[in-house]
Design a protein around this motif. Structure first.
Motif, PDB file in Angstrom:
ATOM      1  N   THR A  14       0.831  -1.195   0.000  1.00  0.00           N
ATOM      2  CA  THR A  14       0.000   0.000   0.000  1.00  0.00           C
ATOM      3  C   THR A  14       0.867   1.248   0.000  1.00  0.00           C
ATOM      4  OG1 THR A  14      -1.723  -1.150   1.266  1.00  0.00           O
ATOM      5  CG2 THR A  14      -1.844   1.257   1.182  1.00  0.00           C
ATOM      6  N   LEU A  15       0.683   2.089  -1.002  1.00  0.00           N
ATOM      7  CA  LEU A  15       1.374   3.378  -1.042  1.00  0.00           C
ATOM      8  C   LEU A  15       0.649   4.352  -0.119  1.00  0.00           C
ATOM      9  CD1 LEU A  15       2.140   3.925  -4.849  1.00  0.00           C
ATOM     10  CD2 LEU A  15       3.822   3.757  -3.001  1.00  0.00           C
ATOM     11  N   LEU A  16       1.277   4.682   0.995  1.00  0.00           N
ATOM     12  CA  LEU A  16       0.668   5.646   1.910  1.00  0.00           C
ATOM     13  C   LEU A  16       0.975   7.075   1.494  1.00  0.00           C
ATOM     14  CD1 LEU A  16       1.120   3.945   5.381  1.00  0.00           C
ATOM     15  CD2 LEU A  16      -0.785   3.827   3.788  1.00  0.00           C
ATOM     16  N   GLY A  17       1.953   7.248   0.612  1.00  0.00           N
ATOM     17  CA  GLY A  17       2.294   8.564   0.085  1.00  0.00           C
ATOM     18  C   GLY A  17       3.191   8.410  -1.117  1.00  0.00           C
ATOM     19  N   VAL A  18       3.157   9.391  -2.013  1.00  0.00           N
ATOM     20  CA  VAL A  18       4.012   9.359  -3.209  1.00  0.00           C
ATOM     21  C   VAL A  18       4.716  10.696  -3.415  1.00  0.00           C
ATOM     22  CG1 VAL A  18       2.622   7.579  -4.351  1.00  0.00           C
ATOM     23  CG2 VAL A  18       2.093  10.004  -4.756  1.00  0.00           C
ATOM     24  N   GLY A  19       4.792  11.505  -2.373  1.00  0.00           N
ATOM     25  CA  GLY A  19       5.344  12.840  -2.531  1.00  0.00           C
ATOM     26  C   GLY A  19       6.823  12.945  -2.229  1.00  0.00           C
ATOM     27  N   VAL A  40       5.084  -4.322   7.770  1.00  0.00           N
ATOM     28  CA  VAL A  40       6.337  -3.562   7.766  1.00  0.00           C
ATOM     29  C   VAL A  40       6.116  -2.262   6.999  1.00  0.00           C
ATOM     30  CG1 VAL A  40       8.765  -3.534   7.083  1.00  0.00           C
ATOM     31  CG2 VAL A  40       7.706  -5.673   7.861  1.00  0.00           C
ATOM     32  N   MET A  41       6.551  -1.168   7.584  1.00  0.00           N
ATOM     33  CA  MET A  41       6.484   0.141   6.936  1.00  0.00           C
ATOM     34  C   MET A  41       7.876   0.525   6.439  1.00  0.00           C
ATOM     35  SD  MET A  41       4.579   2.693   6.138  1.00  0.00           S
ATOM     36  CE  MET A  41       4.836   4.373   5.546  1.00  0.00           C
ATOM     37  N   ILE A  42       7.928   1.177   5.261  1.00  0.00           N
ATOM     38  CA  ILE A  42       9.183   1.753   4.779  1.00  0.00           C
ATOM     39  C   ILE A  42       8.953   3.238   4.508  1.00  0.00           C
ATOM     40  CG2 ILE A  42      11.092   1.616   3.161  1.00  0.00           C
ATOM     41  CD1 ILE A  42      10.334  -1.163   2.430  1.00  0.00           C
ATOM     42  N   ASP A  43       9.791   4.080   5.094  1.00  0.00           N
ATOM     43  CA  ASP A  43       9.766   5.547   4.915  1.00  0.00           C
ATOM     44  C   ASP A  43       8.441   6.132   5.393  1.00  0.00           C
ATOM     45  OD1 ASP A  43      12.397   5.621   4.009  1.00  0.00           O
ATOM     46  OD2 ASP A  43      11.807   5.309   1.936  1.00  0.00           O
ATOM     47  N   GLY A  44       7.792   6.990   4.609  1.00  0.00           N
ATOM     48  CA  GLY A  44       6.602   7.682   5.070  1.00  0.00           C
ATOM     49  C   GLY A  44       6.947   8.894   5.922  1.00  0.00           C
ATOM     50  N   GLY A  45       6.047   9.241   6.818  1.00  0.00           N
ATOM     51  CA  GLY A  45       6.212  10.432   7.649  1.00  0.00           C
ATOM     52  C   GLY A  45       4.867  11.028   7.957  1.00  0.00           C
ATOM     53  N   PRO A  46       4.796  12.314   8.312  1.00  0.00           N
ATOM     54  CA  PRO A  46       3.509  12.941   8.610  1.00  0.00           C
ATOM     55  C   PRO A  46       2.517  12.741   7.464  1.00  0.00           C
ATOM     56  CG  PRO A  46       5.316  14.405   9.176  1.00  0.00           C
ATOM     57  CD  PRO A  46       5.932  13.243   8.451  1.00  0.00           C
ATOM     58  N   ASP A  47       1.307  12.343   7.791  1.00  0.00           N
ATOM     59  CA  ASP A  47       0.233  12.063   6.825  1.00  0.00           C
ATOM     60  C   ASP A  47       0.483  10.798   6.011  1.00  0.00           C
ATOM     61  OD1 ASP A  47      -1.199  14.413   7.548  1.00  0.00           O
ATOM     62  OD2 ASP A  47       0.110  15.595   6.249  1.00  0.00           O
ATOM     63  N   ALA A  48       1.549  10.080   6.290  1.00  0.00           N
ATOM     64  CA  ALA A  48       1.815   8.796   5.640  1.00  0.00           C
ATOM     65  C   ALA A  48       2.205   7.801   6.722  1.00  0.00           C
ATOM     66  CB  ALA A  48       2.909   8.922   4.596  1.00  0.00           C
ATOM     67  N   VAL A  49       1.228   7.500   7.586  1.00  0.00           N
ATOM     68  CA  VAL A  49       1.437   6.639   8.745  1.00  0.00           C
ATOM     69  C   VAL A  49       0.417   5.503   8.697  1.00  0.00           C
ATOM     70  CG1 VAL A  49       1.570   6.544  11.260  1.00  0.00           C
ATOM     71  CG2 VAL A  49       2.131   8.665  10.060  1.00  0.00           C
ATOM     72  N   PRO A  50       0.838   4.261   8.820  1.00  0.00           N
ATOM     73  CA  PRO A  50      -0.123   3.154   8.782  1.00  0.00           C
ATOM     74  C   PRO A  50      -0.918   3.057  10.077  1.00  0.00           C
ATOM     75  CG  PRO A  50       2.067   2.324   9.253  1.00  0.00           C
ATOM     76  CD  PRO A  50       2.224   3.795   8.966  1.00  0.00           C
ATOM     77  N   LYS A  51      -2.150   2.616   9.950  1.00  0.00           N
ATOM     78  CA  LYS A  51      -2.947   2.329  11.134  1.00  0.00           C
ATOM     79  C   LYS A  51      -2.528   0.976  11.694  1.00  0.00           C
ATOM     80  CE  LYS A  51      -6.965   4.924   9.482  1.00  0.00           C
ATOM     81  NZ  LYS A  51      -8.406   4.860   9.098  1.00  0.00           N
ATOM     82  N   GLY A  52      -2.692   0.808  12.987  1.00  0.00           N
ATOM     83  CA  GLY A  52      -2.420  -0.475  13.601  1.00  0.00           C
ATOM     84  C   GLY A  52      -0.960  -0.700  13.943  1.00  0.00           C
ATOM     85  N   ALA A  53      -0.690  -1.895  14.459  1.00  0.00           N
ATOM     86  CA  ALA A  53       0.654  -2.256  14.928  1.00  0.00           C
ATOM     87  C   ALA A  53       1.574  -2.573  13.755  1.00  0.00           C
ATOM     88  CB  ALA A  53       0.573  -3.461  15.861  1.00  0.00           C
ATOM     89  N   LEU A  54       2.878  -2.457  14.015  1.00  0.00           N
ATOM     90  CA  LEU A  54       3.904  -2.769  13.026  1.00  0.00           C
ATOM     91  C   LEU A  54       4.927  -3.721  13.621  1.00  0.00           C
ATOM     92  CD1 LEU A  54       4.671   0.765  11.520  1.00  0.00           C
ATOM     93  CD2 LEU A  54       3.446  -1.092  10.384  1.00  0.00           C
ATOM     94  N   ASP A  55       5.507  -4.559  12.769  1.00  0.00           N
ATOM     95  CA  ASP A  55       6.621  -5.401  13.184  1.00  0.00           C
ATOM     96  C   ASP A  55       7.952  -4.692  12.996  1.00  0.00           C
ATOM     97  OD1 ASP A  55       5.216  -7.958  13.818  1.00  0.00           O
ATOM     98  OD2 ASP A  55       4.584  -7.742  11.740  1.00  0.00           O
ATOM     99  N   ALA A  56       8.013  -3.764  12.031  1.00  0.00           N
ATOM    100  CA  ALA A  56       9.252  -3.034  11.770  1.00  0.00           C
ATOM    101  C   ALA A  56       8.913  -1.772  10.979  1.00  0.00           C
ATOM    102  CB  ALA A  56      10.247  -3.885  10.995  1.00  0.00           C
ATOM    103  N   TRP A  57       9.764  -0.770  11.140  1.00  0.00           N
ATOM    104  CA  TRP A  57       9.679   0.455  10.339  1.00  0.00           C
ATOM    105  C   TRP A  57      11.080   0.683   9.764  1.00  0.00           C
ATOM    106  CZ3 TRP A  57       5.710   4.681  11.593  1.00  0.00           C
ATOM    107  CH2 TRP A  57       5.708   5.657  10.582  1.00  0.00           C
ATOM    108  N   LEU A  58      11.219   0.431   8.481  1.00  0.00           N
ATOM    109  CA  LEU A  58      12.495   0.566   7.802  1.00  0.00           C
ATOM    110  C   LEU A  58      12.564   1.900   7.073  1.00  0.00           C
ATOM    111  CD1 LEU A  58      12.691  -3.031   6.284  1.00  0.00           C
ATOM    112  CD2 LEU A  58      13.574  -2.234   8.497  1.00  0.00           C
TER     113      LEU A  58
END
Length: 215
Positions: A14-19, A40-58
């Motif tokens: 899921t692309l949470l942001g493309v900016g 697992v989340m990669i990058d993102g930031g303000p307004d690009a944050v996944p809901k729920g728990a994560l196993d890792a944020w790379l």
């Protein structure tokens, strides 16, 4: 970290942001990877944050301008953002170096179900390790010419060049996922790259045996 999830589960991207940085239109480039219970989340930031728990944020650049915000967001979910690898049953995510700036920067190869997706939102030279990827999320900060950093220490590749090189390197599907102002202006003028498509905030992709190759 390893979790015992079903190898048959599809991978949801899921692309949470493309900016690009300070985009007037899009949330910061970020990708949420899910397979079974693994998240697992990669990058993102303000307004690009996944809901729920994560196993890792790379992250691709642990000295990037958004790292203070990313650290705060990740710690609120009980994880520490880092450059590194992740593995659960049937899913492997590994960092690979890219040429982008004066300090080490990375992209990621995401492998599952015999397929490979690449997350490489920032680079000034096309990463050769992305050759043959089934799906690639790529740089699109500049449009018809690269954006060079002061002092010649790196920069951002141009969208048109990324499209050409991705096609030459047998990338099957190309998604532009780090869209900068020059590219936004080109989009608004009705221009399109010869290969690839523009990502959208919230777009979802699947990486499994049914992923269709480009025509």
């Amino acid at each position: 970290m390893t979790r015992d999830d079903s190898k048959a589960a599809p991978v949801r991207l899921t692309l949470l942001g493309v900016g690009a940085m300070n985009s007037p239109r899009y949330a910061p480039a970020g990708l949420l990877i899910e397979r079974g219970k693994a998240r697992v989340m990669i990058d993102g930031g303000p307004d690009a944050v996944p809901k729920g728990a994560l196993d890792a944020w790379l992250v691709t650049d642990d000295r990037g301008e958004l790292m203070p915000q990313i650290r705060k967001l990740a710690r609120a979910k009980g994880v520490e953002p880092r450059v590194g690898s992740y593995q659960s049953r049937g899913l492997r995510i590994e960092p690979h170096a890219v040429k982008h700036t004066s300090h080490p920067s990375f992209g990621y190869a995401i492998r599952a179900a015999g397929k490979t997706a690449v997350w490489a939102p920032e680079f000034v030279e096309f990463p050769r390790w992305a050759k043959g990827a089934d799906l690639m999320f790529a740089e699109a900060a500049g449009w018809n010419r690269p954006i060079r950093f002061r002092g010649g220490v790196g920069g951002h590749a141009a969208t048109l060049e990324v499209a050409r090189e991705a096609a030459e390197q047998d990338v099957q599907r190309l998604i532009f996922a780090h869209i900068g102002r020059p590219t936004i202006r080109a989009m608004d003028a009705g221009q399109r790259p010869p290969f690839g498509e523009f990502g959208k905030d919230g777009a979802v992709y699947r990486l499994d045996g049914r992923l269709r190759p480009r025509k």
